[in-house]
Design a protein around this motif. Sequence first.
Motif, PDB file in Angstrom:
ATOM      1  N   UNK A  57       4.210   5.163   5.630  1.00 30.23           N
ATOM      2  CA  UNK A  57       4.850   3.894   5.290  1.00 30.23           C
ATOM      3  C   UNK A  57       6.315   4.009   4.927  1.00 30.23           C
ATOM      4  N   UNK A  58       6.778   5.190   4.637  1.00 30.53           N
ATOM      5  CA  UNK A  58       8.172   5.320   4.198  1.00 30.53           C
ATOM      6  C   UNK A  58       9.136   5.421   5.378  1.00 30.53           C
ATOM      7  N   UNK A  97      -5.657   0.044   7.461  1.00 30.54           N
ATOM      8  CA  UNK A  97      -4.745  -1.033   7.065  1.00 30.54           C
ATOM      9  C   UNK A  97      -3.298  -0.607   7.255  1.00 30.54           C
ATOM     10  N   UNK A  98      -2.413  -1.555   7.557  1.00 30.15           N
ATOM     11  CA  UNK A  98      -0.994  -1.206   7.649  1.00 30.15           C
ATOM     12  C   UNK A  98      -0.422  -0.930   6.254  1.00 30.15           C
ATOM     13  N   UNK A  99       0.495   0.026   6.158  1.00 28.41           N
ATOM     14  CA  UNK A  99       1.035   0.417   4.836  1.00 28.41           C
ATOM     15  C   UNK A  99       1.838  -0.698   4.171  1.00 28.41           C
ATOM     16  N   UNK A 100       2.175  -1.740   4.931  1.00 28.68           N
ATOM     17  CA  UNK A 100       2.952  -2.851   4.363  1.00 28.68           C
ATOM     18  C   UNK A 100       2.062  -3.913   3.735  1.00 28.68           C
ATOM     19  N   UNK A 101       0.744  -3.753   3.825  1.00 32.02           N
ATOM     20  CA  UNK A 101      -0.164  -4.753   3.247  1.00 32.02           C
ATOM     21  C   UNK A 101      -0.051  -4.740   1.721  1.00 32.02           C
ATOM     22  N   UNK A 102      -0.015  -5.924   1.087  1.00 27.03           N
ATOM     23  CA  UNK A 102       0.044  -5.934  -0.380  1.00 27.03           C
ATOM     24  C   UNK A 102      -1.224  -5.358  -0.996  1.00 27.03           C
ATOM     25  N   UNK A 133      -0.897  15.270   2.837  1.00 23.32           N
ATOM     26  CA  UNK A 133      -0.936  14.041   3.614  1.00 23.32           C
ATOM     27  C   UNK A 133      -1.423  12.880   2.768  1.00 23.32           C
ATOM     28  N   UNK A 134      -0.608  11.852   2.624  1.00 23.06           N
ATOM     29  CA  UNK A 134      -1.063  10.609   1.995  1.00 23.06           C
ATOM     30  C   UNK A 134      -0.920   9.500   3.014  1.00 23.06           C
ATOM     31  N   UNK A 135      -2.063   8.843   3.295  1.00 21.22           N
ATOM     32  CA  UNK A 135      -2.055   7.915   4.413  1.00 21.22           C
ATOM     33  C   UNK A 135      -0.999   6.846   4.304  1.00 21.22           C
ATOM     34  N   UNK A 136      -0.962   6.191   3.169  1.00 18.39           N
ATOM     35  CA  UNK A 136      -0.062   5.039   3.106  1.00 18.39           C
ATOM     36  C   UNK A 136       1.368   5.457   2.862  1.00 18.39           C
ATOM     37  N   UNK A 137       1.552   6.509   2.035  1.00 19.20           N
ATOM     38  CA  UNK A 137       2.921   6.916   1.733  1.00 19.20           C
ATOM     39  C   UNK A 137       3.566   7.659   2.899  1.00 19.20           C
ATOM     40  N   UNK A 141       0.827  -1.214   0.000  1.00 23.78           N
ATOM     41  CA  UNK A 141       0.000   0.000   0.000  1.00 23.78           C
ATOM     42  C   UNK A 141       0.859   1.262   0.000  1.00 23.78           C
ATOM     43  N   UNK A 142       1.984   1.237   0.705  1.00 17.73           N
ATOM     44  CA  UNK A 142       2.799   2.456   0.770  1.00 17.73           C
ATOM     45  C   UNK A 142       3.431   2.803  -0.569  1.00 17.73           C
ATOM     46  N   UNK A 143       3.427   1.857  -1.514  1.00 21.76           N
ATOM     47  CA  UNK A 143       3.993   2.126  -2.838  1.00 21.76           C
ATOM     48  C   UNK A 143       2.982   2.759  -3.788  1.00 21.76           C
ATOM     49  N   UNK A 144       1.715   2.721  -3.444  1.00 20.66           N
ATOM     50  CA  UNK A 144       0.705   3.143  -4.413  1.00 20.66           C
ATOM     51  C   UNK A 144       0.006   4.434  -3.996  1.00 20.66           C
ATOM     52  N   UNK A 145      -0.233   4.652  -2.710  1.00 22.97           N
ATOM     53  CA  UNK A 145      -0.911   5.882  -2.285  1.00 22.97           C
ATOM     54  C   UNK A 145      -2.420   5.735  -2.336  1.00 22.97           C
ATOM     55  N   UNK A 146      -3.061   6.632  -1.616  1.00 21.16           N
ATOM     56  CA  UNK A 146      -4.485   6.498  -1.322  1.00 21.16           C
ATOM     57  C   UNK A 146      -5.363   6.690  -2.566  1.00 21.16           C
ATOM     58  N   UNK A 147      -5.121   7.749  -3.335  1.00 22.56           N
ATOM     59  CA  UNK A 147      -6.007   8.046  -4.469  1.00 22.56           C
ATOM     60  C   UNK A 147      -5.946   6.955  -5.532  1.00 22.56           C
ATOM     61  N   UNK A 148      -4.715   6.501  -5.846  1.00 22.82           N
ATOM     62  CA  UNK A 148      -4.566   5.454  -6.862  1.00 22.82           C
ATOM     63  C   UNK A 148      -5.190   4.146  -6.393  1.00 22.82           C
TER      64      UNK A 148
END
Lengths: 299, 299
Positions: free
Chosen positions: A298-299, B94-99, A291-295, A3-10
Amino acid sequence: MQLRDIGEDALIERLVALVPHDPSPWAGPGDDCAVIDDGHGALRLLKTDALVENVHFTPDAEPHRVGWKAVARVISDFAAMGGKPEHFLITLALPPTLPVAWVEEFYRGIGTCLRKFGGYLAGGETSSVPIGSAAVISIAATGKVERDEWVLRSTARAGDAILVTGKLGGSLAGKHLDFTPRAEQAQWLVKHFKPTAMMDLSDGLAKDLPRLAKASGLGFMLEKSAIPITPGCSLQQALGDGEDFELLITTRPESLAELMESWARHFPELGLTQIGTMTSAGEGGELSGGWDHFKTLGN
Amino acid sequence: MQLRDIGEDALIERLVALVPHDPSPWAGPGDDCAVIDDGHGALRLLKTDALVENVHFTPDAEPHRVGWKAVARVISDFAAMGGKPEHFLITLALPPTLPVAWVEEFYRGIGTCLRKFGGYLAGGETSSVPIGSAAVISIAATGKVERDEWVLRSTARAGDAILVTGKLGGSLAGKHLDFTPRAEQAQWLVKHFKPTAMMDLSDGLAKDLPRLAKASGLGFMLEKSAIPITPGCSLQQALGDGEDFELLITTRPESLAELMESWARHFPELGLTQIGTMTSAGEGGELSGGWDHFKTLGN
C-alpha cells in the motif's frame, strides 16, 4: 485510517473482538490453523488461505504451479501444527475472459499436490470478478492432528534452541511456486523429537520469529550469521522475502544434539540449522521487516 | 475458450474430474455443501462461498449488511440440507486503500448474523489485492446435520409437489443484503415433514429448479401462474433475478395438505406455495435463464 496504515496483525486483533468465538479454549483465530476438539479421536484443524493475482502469482505464472502452491501452502500450515490435510474447498473468483484451459491446468496442479501429500477435494465455488480485476483463489481445508502430536507456536520456552529447515530467501526466483511443504519432516519431528513450538515461515523470518516469540510471551536472540541463506541471496532477503515455507522450530537444548544427529541421518539432503535461542520477554534482540500485506503493497 | 463461453455448471463438471475425491459416497462436490461422515454422531457439512465487489455487493453498500449477507448465504446453504452452522473462516482480499472502519463494520455484520443463527468465528486470512481490483470476500464454514434430518437436492421423486417459501424476485432492491436465511423453517421441516429434496434458491428458480431436477434424474412441470412474486416484480424477475434465498422443497403429495395446514399455523407470516410437480425425466417442461456467473457478466 486505511488498511495500509494499520497492517495485518493489528487489523486481525481488532476484528476478532467483534464476532462470537467458540468457548472451547483450543479453537479460535491466531495460530497457523484453528483447532477444534470434537471430544473424540484426533483434533480437527481448519485453515483458510488466499492467493491473489499480482500479489502471490503473476498472470504469466504456469497455472499448474499456481495450483500446486495454492494447496501446498495449506499443507505446510497443517504440517507446522503436526497435522495432516483431509478435505479441501476451492473458491475461485475469476474474470470471465480467463481461458478455461488455465483453470483446468490450475486444477491439475492441485491434483498433483493432493496425490503427493494426501487430501481430497470436497467442494468449491466459482464466481466472476469484473474484467480487469485481479483473480482471487481461496482455499479452505480441514485437517487432523493426533492429540499427542499437536504443536502450537505459542508454547516455546526460554532457553529453547531456535531452528530452521532448509535455506531462506529468494523465493520469488521460483521456489514460491513449487516448494515442497515440510510435511514429512514435521511428522517425523512430532513423533520423535516433538518441538516445544513450531510454525511455517510464510511472511519471512523477520516477521514470523517475532510472532512466535510474542505468542509464547518470550523474546529471542537471533544469530544472524548462522542463518542458512539461499545461494545468491543477501541476509536481508533471507530475513524479509517471505514464502520460504520452511519450518521454524523451537526445541529444548538438552535434546538438541541427538535431534541434529538423527535428522542428518533421516534427511541428509535438507539442512536443519540452529539460528538462535529463545529468551525471557524483554530480553534478546529485535527484528523488523518481512512481508505485511497491506503495508508492503500500500505504500 | 474463455470462462464466459462455458458457464459455471459445465466448468465445475470438468474441474472435479481432475483432482482426488473422498472415496466416501457421501462426500464430494455437487450439492449445497459437502457431507463428511466421520463415523460417529452427526454428519459434518463443509461449504465455501464468495462475495465479489461489483458482483454481489456495490462499493456503496453498507458494510455491516455485506457482512450479514456473507455469512447468511452459508447459513442458508446449511439450512437447505437440514443442518446448522458451526465454525466460520473468513478470507478477505481487500485493497490497501480500504478504510479500516469498513472492515470493522463488515465484521460487526458477521457478528450480528452469527449471534442470531449460531456459529463461531474460527479463523481467517487477510490479503491485499492491487489498488483498483475488486474486493473479494470468501467464507468457508463447517456445519453439522443429524443423520435422520439430512436432505439432498438429488432425492426428489416423480410425482412430488414442488414448493417454495416466501416470494421470489427483486432481490437487488435490497433484500439480497438483509435476507433472513430460512434456518428455523428448514429445521422445522426436517423434524416434522421431511422433504424428499431441498435446496436454497441462490441463482434464481429458472436455474435452480432445473439443477434440482437434473440432480434427481427427473423432469418438472412448473405452474408459472402459481409462483409467488414479490410485489412490483415481473414473472421474469421472479424466475431470474437470483439471490432469493428461499427454500425450494419437494414433498410427497400425500402429506401435502397436512404440511400446508401445519405450516400456516407455525409460520403465519411466511408463505409456502406449491408451484409445480416433479415428473419423470424427459417429461415436464423446460426452463432457462437465471444467474450464471461467467455468462451473465461476460457477455
